[in-house]
Design a protein around this motif. Structure first.
Motif: not given
Lengths: 416, 88
Positions: B1-8, B13-16, B56-64
């Motif tokens: 699973m990827l560890l993705i660094d959301c800018p915010w 975890a990738e599942t978010e 592009q990625w979206v932080h679906t289960y986070g800041c969206r």
């Protein structure tokens, strides 16, 4: 080529199986061929076989960068069916199904085609409506299909949880009795042997690094074993379609994703059919060796790594356990991924490119194995005549410009 | 699973997250004036790179919120993530 039969088996048994002929030659590449096929998977080998057999092309090479059938041909879940919604797809996949039904005899090679039936479960009212629509469309196209109720589902697959207490209760299914499975490696080997017998040069460990053109027409390919000339070059590179087409500056509407599958430890016979469910997303069958063959979904991002994410497997196993509670303690043996070339409309591209003499057969996405014989058959026709067969004419590359898409997301079964 | 660094939100975890496909595809400013081939190129044709890939990625289960990532499609290693208003 020595024919395989009970007599050849007995004869070779008497010599302790030490004198079996090599199944195909390993020739050095010639300087020039009439047709070069890039990609030694099932589709490429089938194309070579039908080019030689149906169209009398004698001077053909299949170039494989690794070993035969080492890509998606050896990584899929071996399911064969033809229950697609639209006329264009139904005719193409049904052509394939008809070829499957005589393939072992035709190739003199046992591809272990087993028509045990394929079941697509419906878990909601809307899914049952979609199933009804698809089965009716299939029947109008002369493809066998039935809508079966829960009692019939239970009779066919006693281990399925058909209780109304299930999280996603099973309401019924579509049932294609002629569907089933085949041995994937044997398909590649059988086509390779039959093509080799007709003079096709199968060259492994030979990676194409460039496609040379002159005045908008193909002149040959650069490979890790030198330049090889050809007036016709066919790309059958599955997950690497975009990479190979990019060598000729052809852009494709394809994205490559990892798709996973896994097999369990061998069990005694417990599954009679192929069971697929779109809603919970799992599909499962049992191989002749006894292991459960389970297909997962694709990773959401573009990837060429031939490995997938564990959370995708986790979701798939949850689905399988929801369908078959008794499998909850079965241990999984192996897990792998293939790189699938997904088109926006979940239908393949089989036809010409803007470059003269360059043909493409790709974009089969998550469901190309079942189409192997038909795909090779129509693609051979396209290459030999420089014109598509009526079966693959709708699957041209320019449908993405004309807008005449063939949306098969519903029948493709793997969510993407 | 990827560890993705959301800018915010920082590394999660990738599942978010959900992947939104190739980044930096500009919608033609005047759709009426482009040819069918140009429109198809915008709608369907993708680089599908083997190697460095911007997506592009979206932080679906986070800041969206949406952001871009530069990721290698063979090793899957994420080189960097950046906001949509940051330069590539």
């Amino acid at each position: 080529m020595n024919r395989y039969s009970i007599f050849s088996l007995v004869r070779n048994a008497l010599t302790y199986h030490e004198r079996w002929q090599a199944v195909w030659r390993s020739p050095q590449p010639k300087r020039e061929y009439d047709v070069i096929i890039i990609g030694g998977g099932g589709h490429g080998l089938a194309t070579a076989y039908y080019l030689a057999k149906e169209h009398g092309v004698r001077n053909i090479a299949v170039l494989e960068r690794s070993w035969l059938g080492g890509g998606n041909t050896g990584r899929n879940t071996t399911i064969v069916r033809s229950n697609y919604l639209w006329d264009a797809s139904a005719h193409l996949y049904e052509k394939s199904m008809k070829l499957w039904e005589g393939l072992s005899q035709e190739l003199n090679y046992n591809v272990m085609f087993s028509q045990r039936g394929v079941m697509n479960l419906g878990h909601s009212l809307q899914e049952m409506r979609d199933i009804t629509r698809r089965v009716n469309a299939n029947r109008l196209n002369g493809i066998d299909g039935e809508i079966i109720d829960v009692a019939r589902v239970k009779a066919l697959e006693p281990l399925l949880d058909t209780s109304s207490n299930a999280r996603y209760p099973i309401l019924g299914a579509s049932w294609q009795p002629r569907g089933g499975t085949a041995r994937h490696d044997a398909v590649a080997w059988g086509y390779a042997r039959a093509a080799d017998a007709r003079g096709v040069d199968i060259i492994q460990q030979c990676e194409v690094t460039g496609i040379r053109r002159d005045g908008g027409h193909v002149t040959g390919v650069d490979t890790t074993r030198g330049f090889i000339a050809a007036r016709k070059v066919a790309i059958v590179a599955a997950g690497h379609s975009s990479v190979v087409a990019g060598m000729a500056e052809v852009r494709l509407p394809i994205e490559s994703h990892p798709l996973q599958a896994l097999v369990s430890e061998p069990l005694k016979p417990c599954l009679n059919t192929v069971v697929m469910s779109n809603a919970v997303h799992g599909y499962i069958s049992q191989s002749d060796r006894g292991d459960l063959v389970i297909g997962a979904g694709i990773d959401g991002y573009v990837g060429y790594g031939q490995r997938g994410s564990y959370h995708i497997i986790e979701g798939t196993m949850a689905a399988i356990v929801a369908l078959f509670p008794s499998f909850s303690r079965v241990r999984m043996n192996r897990q792998w991924a293939g790189i699938v070339d997904v088109c926006p409309d979940a239908s393949p591209i089989v036809g010409k490119t803007p470059i003269g003499g360059l043909y493409i057969n790709g974009g089969w996405g998550t469901g190309g194995f079942k189409a192997t014989p038909g795909s090779g058959w129509v693609f051979a026709h396209t290459i030999a005549n420089d014109y598509p067969h009526e079966l693959n004419a709708p699957f041209s590359l320019d449908r993405f410009v004309s807008g005449c898409l063939i949306d098969e997301h519903g029948a493709a079964a793997v969510s993407h | 699973m990827l560890l993705i660094d959301c800018p915010w939100c920082g590394p999660r975890a990738e599942t978010e997250f959900s992947c939104g496909g190739e980044a930096h595809i500009a919608r033609p400013a005047d759709p009426e004036s482009v040819s069918d081939a140009q429109w198809a190129d915008y709608l369907f044709h993708r680089n599908n790179h083997k190697g460095a890939h911007r997506e592009q990625w979206v932080h679906t289960y986070g800041c969206r919120r949406w952001f871009n990532a530069e990721r290698d499609t063979i090793t899957y290693k994420i080189k960097r993530t950046y906001r949509l208003d940051e330069t590539r």
